[in-house]
Structures are given as C-alpha cells and as structure tokens.
Design an enzyme around this catalytic site. Structure first.
Site, short mmCIF file in Angstrom:
data_model
loop_
_atom_site.label_atom_id
_atom_site.label_comp_id
_atom_site.label_asym_id
_atom_site.label_seq_id
_atom_site.Cartn_x
_atom_site.Cartn_y
_atom_site.Cartn_z
N TYR A 1 3.73 -14.42 -35.49
CA TYR A 1 4.06 -15.23 -34.32
C TYR A 1 5.26 -16.10 -34.64
CZ TYR A 1 3.70 -17.90 -30.12
OH TYR A 1 4.01 -18.46 -28.90
N ASN B 1 2.19 -23.60 -31.35
CA ASN B 1 1.70 -24.84 -30.74
C ASN B 1 0.17 -24.84 -30.68
OD1 ASN B 1 0.97 -23.17 -28.63
ND2 ASN B 1 2.67 -23.79 -27.31
N SER C 1 4.42 -31.53 -40.99
CA SER C 1 4.97 -31.45 -42.34
C SER C 1 4.93 -32.79 -43.07
CB SER C 1 6.41 -30.96 -42.23
OG SER C 1 6.90 -30.53 -43.45
N GLU D 1 2.20 -31.52 -49.28
CA GLU D 1 2.77 -30.19 -49.01
C GLU D 1 4.01 -29.98 -49.89
OE1 GLU D 1 4.42 -29.94 -45.11
OE2 GLU D 1 4.59 -27.75 -45.14
N HIS E 1 -33.43 -1.46 -53.67
CA HIS E 1 -32.38 -1.71 -54.66
C HIS E 1 -32.85 -1.26 -56.04
CE1 HIS E 1 -30.73 -4.32 -51.53
NE2 HIS E 1 -29.68 -4.59 -52.27
#
Lengths: 433, 433
Positions: B130, B214, B237, B327, B420
C-alpha cells in the site's frame, strides 16, 4: 464419512475449492466482555484479577497467593513419576538443541562508499507465556514456548496458568522448571493477558505474550497487541499426509487421528496416488474409531472436515498441498526429500514413514507451535526470532556522506521534507563538498 | 517550548514517566466504516472498488483502467528528471545490497540420535504494497517495501496507490519500476486493502500486505490480518538523539526537526550530558523554525512532544534510551560504537555525527520502516524476513524413532492424546523395539 475426491473427477476443482474454503471455527464474539476485563485490570490491578479469578476459576486468592512459591513448585514437581520426568527432560534437551541453531548472527561490514552497516539482535527483556488450564494444559506446549524464549536470552519469563477449582497439573510445573521459567501465576483468561500486558501491583508487565488459549485469551491478545508483542492467533490443528500405496494403512490412519483427536474442528486430509490405499486408510480409521479414548471428538472431526484425495501423481499432490498450505505435512513416499523440494508452503514437514507427526509434537526438536488455517502461506512456526528483535546500524564516514549524501538531499527535496535535506546539507557544507 | 528535564531534578522520574506515557495519536474510530467497505468489496468485487474510488478519490474508472498500463508507467517515468532518477537508483542499489545480506540460510543436520532436522525458507508467493496518495506519497517508501520483497523472491508484487482527482506522483511510478514491482493499481483506502486481501475480478489476491496508510488503511489491515499477513501498524515517527557537548547545535536541531516536520504527532527528544549544549540546540531549533517550509507542523510537534533531557553521564543516557525504545536513535558522541553496545531496544541506530537520520530514510541501505511507539522493545524494522516463511523439517531413521519415540509415547499418554502415542507405538512395534 470424510469426503472422497479424485483429481480425475469432473467436479474436482469445485469440490477442492469447497474444502479450501471450509470455515472450521466459529469463535464466539467475546470482544466486548474482554474489553471490559482489560479495562478493569488496568484500573484496579490485582483486585480485579483476584475478583475475576474467584468468578471464573472458583478460586479465592490473596495477591500473594497468585504466584506459586518455590516450595509449591518443588512439591508439584516431586509428584511427577520418573518416566514422565525423563521424557520431559529428553524433549527439553532436543527442543533446546534445535532452537540454539536458530540463533541469528549479528553482522557488520563497511562498503565501498565507506559506510559501515549492519545489524544486531537483542532479546526481548520480559516475556509472558499463557498456558491453558484443565484438559488443554499441555506440558509440551510449555516447553515449546518457554525454551525458545530462554534460548533467545529473555531475562524474565513469566507463565500464567489458570487452576480452576485449584486443580494443578504437576507436569506443567515441571516443564516450566526444566525450561527455566522465572515466575508462575495461577491466573488465566483475559485477566491474565491484561495483567501481563499492563502489569499490576504484584505482576510486572512483560513486552511479549505468547501461547495458546480459548476465545477470551485470543481476543485479549488481539487487544493488547501494540502495547506488547504477541505470537500468532492459532486456529484448530490440521494435518495433510501425502502417501503412496507402500504404507501401512493403520499407521497413516493413526497419524490422521492424532490431529482429529485434538478438536472437533481439527482437519485431517490424506492425499494418495493409490485410490485403493485411500480406501484402506479410511477403513483403518473406522476401525480405530471404535476404540480410541477420544473417539467422539476424532470421529466428528473426520466426518465434518476429513478428506481422502486421489491424485494422478506426486506432482499433483505437491500442487494441492501448496494450495492447502498445511500446518503439518507428512510425506510418506519413497523419496520424501525429493517431494519436499516441491513444497512451497507448510508449517512443518515430516519426512518418511518413520516420522509420525506426533514425534514433532513432543521430542523431534522443531517447534510444535505452527501456522494454521492456510497461514503457512505467509507465516512461520514459533522460533527464537519471536523473542528477538533486530536493531539496524549505520555509520557514515565523511567520505561516505560525500558519496551518498547528495542523493538524500535530492530525494528529501522531492518529498518536500526540507529539514531532512538540510540535515545532510549542513554536514556536507562543513566538508566543503 | 519542549519540556526541559534534568536527571538531577527531584521530580525527574515522574516527569519522565509522563513523557513515556504520552499518547500522541488519537486515531478516529473508523472500524465500522472499514468493516462495511471490506464486506462490500468481498461481495461486489471490482464494482465496489470502482464505486468507492469514485466517491473518495473523485475518479471515475472502468475495471480495465484500475491498473496502470505499461505505457502509462513508462510515460510517468519519463517525466522524472535525471537527478531524481539517479538518486532513486543509487538508493535502490544500496537498499538492495543491504537486504541481500539479510537472506537467511537453510539448515539441515543429523544429530546423534539419527534424526535429520533442519528448516527451509521460502518466499511469500504474492505480496501487496500500500502506497499512500497525495502529500505522503513517498517514493522512498516504495523502495523500502518493494526491494525487500523482491530480494526475498516474492513472485508477484502489486502496488496500490490512490490518485485523488487523478493526481499521480511520477517518482512513485519510477521507484516501483526500479524496484521491480509487477502491477500498479490506482486505488487506495480500505477498498484497496480489501481488494488485495480477498481479490476481485481484476485484482488477484495476495498473501501479505505491507505499507503505511491513514486510519482507514490501518483499520483495514488489522481486519484482514489472518486472511493475509500484514506488517506492523506504524504510529507517528520518533527520534532520540544522544549527544555530548562536542556537536554543532544546528546539526542536531536539524536532525530533531527532520522527524518533527513529518507530523504534528511526531516526537523529537535530545538527551545530552551538557545542559548548555541542550539550550544551544533549543535555540537552534527556534531559529530553524522561523524558516522551515513545514515549520507549522514541526513547531507543533516540538512544542507538544519535544524534550531536552540533561543527564549525568552516557550510562544514564543509555538507560533512558532503553526505556524509550526509540524508532530512530542517533549517537552523536565521541565513541558511538561503545555507547551502542549499551543500547538494548531501538529500531535503528545512527552512529556518529556524520550519520544524520535522514541518510537512513533514503540511501543508507537499512530499512526505514521501523517500530514506533516503544514497540522496538519487541519488534524489528521491515526486512526480507517479512516476505519469507520457514518450514521446519524432521526425518527420523528407525534408530532415531527407537531412541526418542518412547518419550513421545509417555508424553502423549500424560496429555491424554492416545492416537498421538499409538502412531509412535505402531511403528515401534514393527521395529520390535
């Protein structure tokens, strides 16, 4: 009766699409309830967790009693018989050895421009592991979640395991001890997830939460995602067996049933090049379903979601497998390694007739937390990487900035981010370009 | 005015906690709208996407026109001036070189029990990226998302980029072409995410969706998660600069403003060992804020979320940085490599005064898609691993099954999973144990 398909049938493609699209899980919408529980724990801390534990687990605790003491843990561990202890220890050793090999390396290099680049891996500081209570309280899952965390270097690992009516599984305690878990809390449900994510007076918040749980736990994990990291939201288990005619039908039947017995929503599929073998496996399943302890669950799963698909050849089998993207894939054929090369999407592959999937559930070494519901198309099983994160590193020399800084200036301008460009320009000016 | 803190102040801890807890993003609740859009696209396919594009982007398209033709792409690419083209190509080359080094290795080994174990990495078959339209339509983000996908080996990479009122950014087209993108669609919003996740008559579904957007796009990505894989949901950010007094205050001011200019919710923090230097940087910021093109945005961010923190020493700086888990982290100190060793949680570290963060946004090589909002405590920036998945492999020899099968039997019994255990027992019986 499972569905029987054959790729030579005219209607095969439509039937296979139906199989692919089958919705096997109908999760109740508990999101509003869970939102309320999380808000309550955030507001009232311990008091909320204790009230909810009294309500859902019928267990009255003080804040101090939420955490198992070292003495309690030792007492439960002492109850585990030697055979179970030895089995857990062998499993833990093998899981640890496998996951140690997954540890990724740090890297650093200097390129021709003079830029020193690289990355460094560091562990998550604190992780929480949700362990279901009651019937689905599996010690093997404790090992599979806790050992990768500890191998990754997680400093603090807390477990929450609900003990409805005070019922404790000693093997879960021992598995936690063997795996090196630091704290064990007798709480569960959305309140346990909220406590791990946000912390309370008695339980410090963690950074990452993993482990399976019911619809409330799954909804709570989705809600706290972002505040903390989470692992995948697992759906019902699946197995796909690709087998030629040279197998014991009863072995394959048992492999199919070892998924079906988990859950009525589990799915077991056989793809075979030999239609007669497919019928023989189906007969063997019917035979086993007369006596298995969990025959009602297994029979419902096999009836509603089971399938036996006959294909022309193994290439066709691989192509169908890639569309199914199974959680577990057994290749019971004469050249399993060769067939494996054609598999693009699968959580775990079990190669050859001596590797029943159950080996992978317990002692093989690879993780048994695997992507379900066709998510192997885009995700992987649990690993040490789930408890590590990577920090990228960059260091420019003045020459490197001269070499690549002008491109940053151009691109910053093209994106109308002036300060970005000026931060480079100011330095280049100092270097007199 | 940003907040000025000093670790020697009595109230520091409380003030720092406030800074840590500051909620910078107030996402509108668009979840119901988005759920409706996704349902519409699933039901009506192309027709829904076209209607929504007409409504939100004021663009009437036919189904054929949704995808940019090769001729259109070539025409837009031809509009890009040589300097921008060269900058994009240099950036792409460096990003590609960095990400090629991230490619993980397949492993296979046979252990002392005779079990052959390992894993294999395979790419996601198809990915969607995107790209926002309008002001935030960044060609650099196209490179940062598309190149790792292509390095990983993704076979089919589709981009959706809305073109409100028909407005196209030629640099986005060129970045896509340089990165090797296979399909570009002029659609956006939740309808684009839905089309990528579920497919329409004209757009084939993908397995993984990445890229910023957005609130509608973020909500849509959350909703389709599970059907497809997604990358992180990025928040505003952030940058943290740790600087001693031996820096040019204007350089540091520009570095802080290069985050602040992104978004009023962005956050820029300076930690310094020199209170006087901190004031000088603040003055330099004020000076730059008189002239920057995006001064209104940058000033709002700096005023509401900016901080200048004076510390006693760099150990204290590292400890605060680890609590912030930024960040972006710049280390503008005399021994940045030494300080870097003390950093446990950060998305990306920029070492030394010649490495402004903007270099990392464009041409350094590491990815600029990084964990925000303190999620560097548990997650990493975008990498080739986001477009790969790991299949674990296990193959038992008869001897291996003899050696470890009995533990699987014991554990299966302890978990009441009889089939099992029997799947192992049947094989061990054949081997006469």
């Amino acid at each position: 009766m499972p569905v029987f398909l054959n790729t030579t049938d005219a209607g095969f493609e439509a039937d296979f699409e139906t199989l692919l699209g089958a919705k096997r899980e109908d999760s109740p919408d508990v999101d509003d309830v869970v939102a309320g529980i999380i808000a309550d724990v955030r507001t009232r801390g311990d008091a909320a967790v204790l009230d909810l534990t009294a309500k859902f687990d019928r267990l009255e605790l003080s804040a101090e009693q939420m955490r198992f003491s070292a003495e309690e843990i030792a007492q439960y561990c002492a109850q585990v018989p030697p055979a179970e202890r030895a089995a857990l220890e062998q499993a833990a050793d093998r899981i640890r050895a496998y996951h140690i090999r997954q540890m990724p390396a740090d890297e650093s290099w200097t390129d021709e421009a003079g830029a020193t680049l690289g990355w460094r891996w560091t562990p998550v500081s604190a992780a929480g592991l949700y362990v279901p209570g009651g019937l689905a309280s599996y010690p093997s899952s404790v090992l599979m979640n806790a050992i990768p965390a500890k191998v990754a270097g997680v400093g603090r690992l807390a477990i929450t395991v609900p003990t409805p009516d005070g019922q404790v599984n000693p093997l879960v305690m021992l598995a936690a001890q063997i795996a090196g878990v630091d704290e064990i809390y007798r709480i569960g449900g959305a309140q346990a997830v909220a406590a791990l994510a946000y912390g309370t007076e008695s339980i410090a918040a963690v950074d990452k939460i993993t482990g399976p749980g019911n619809a409330f736990v799954a909804a709570a994990k989705r809600r706290v995602f972002g505040k903390v990291g989470i692992d995948m939201i697992a759906g019902p288990s699946e197995i796909l067996v690709i087998a030629d005619g040279e197998n014991d039908p009863d072995w394959i039947a048992l492999d199919l049933m070892s998924q079906a017995e988990h859950d009525e929503s589990a799915q077991s599929i056989l793809i075979t090049t030999d239609a007669g073998f497919g019928r023989a496996v189906s007969d063997a399943v019917d035979n086993r379903l007369t006596s298995l302890e969990r025959r009602e669950i297994a029979a419902a799963s096999w009836r509603d979601y089971g399938a036996v698909i006959t294909v022309r050849d193994l290439d066709e089998a691989a192509a169908l497998s890639n569309r199914l993207a199974p959680e577990h894939l057994e290749l019971c054929v004469s050249d399993p390694d060769g067939l494996s090369e054609k598999i693009e999407h699968a959580g775990a592959i079990f190669l050859g007739q001596w590797t029943p999937e159950a080996i992978g559930d317990y002692v093989g070494g690879p993780n048994h937390v695997l992507p379900t519901a066709r998510s192997a198309r885009f995700s992987s099983g649990l690993s040490v990487l789930d408890f590590l994160k990577r920090t990228t590193l960059a260091k420019m020399s003045p020459d490197a900035l001269r070499a690549i800084g002008p491109s940053a200036e151009v691109l910053a301008r093209s994106e109308s981010l002036e300060a970005h460009g000026l931060s480079v320009t100011a330095r280049l000016n100092k270097l007199n370009r």
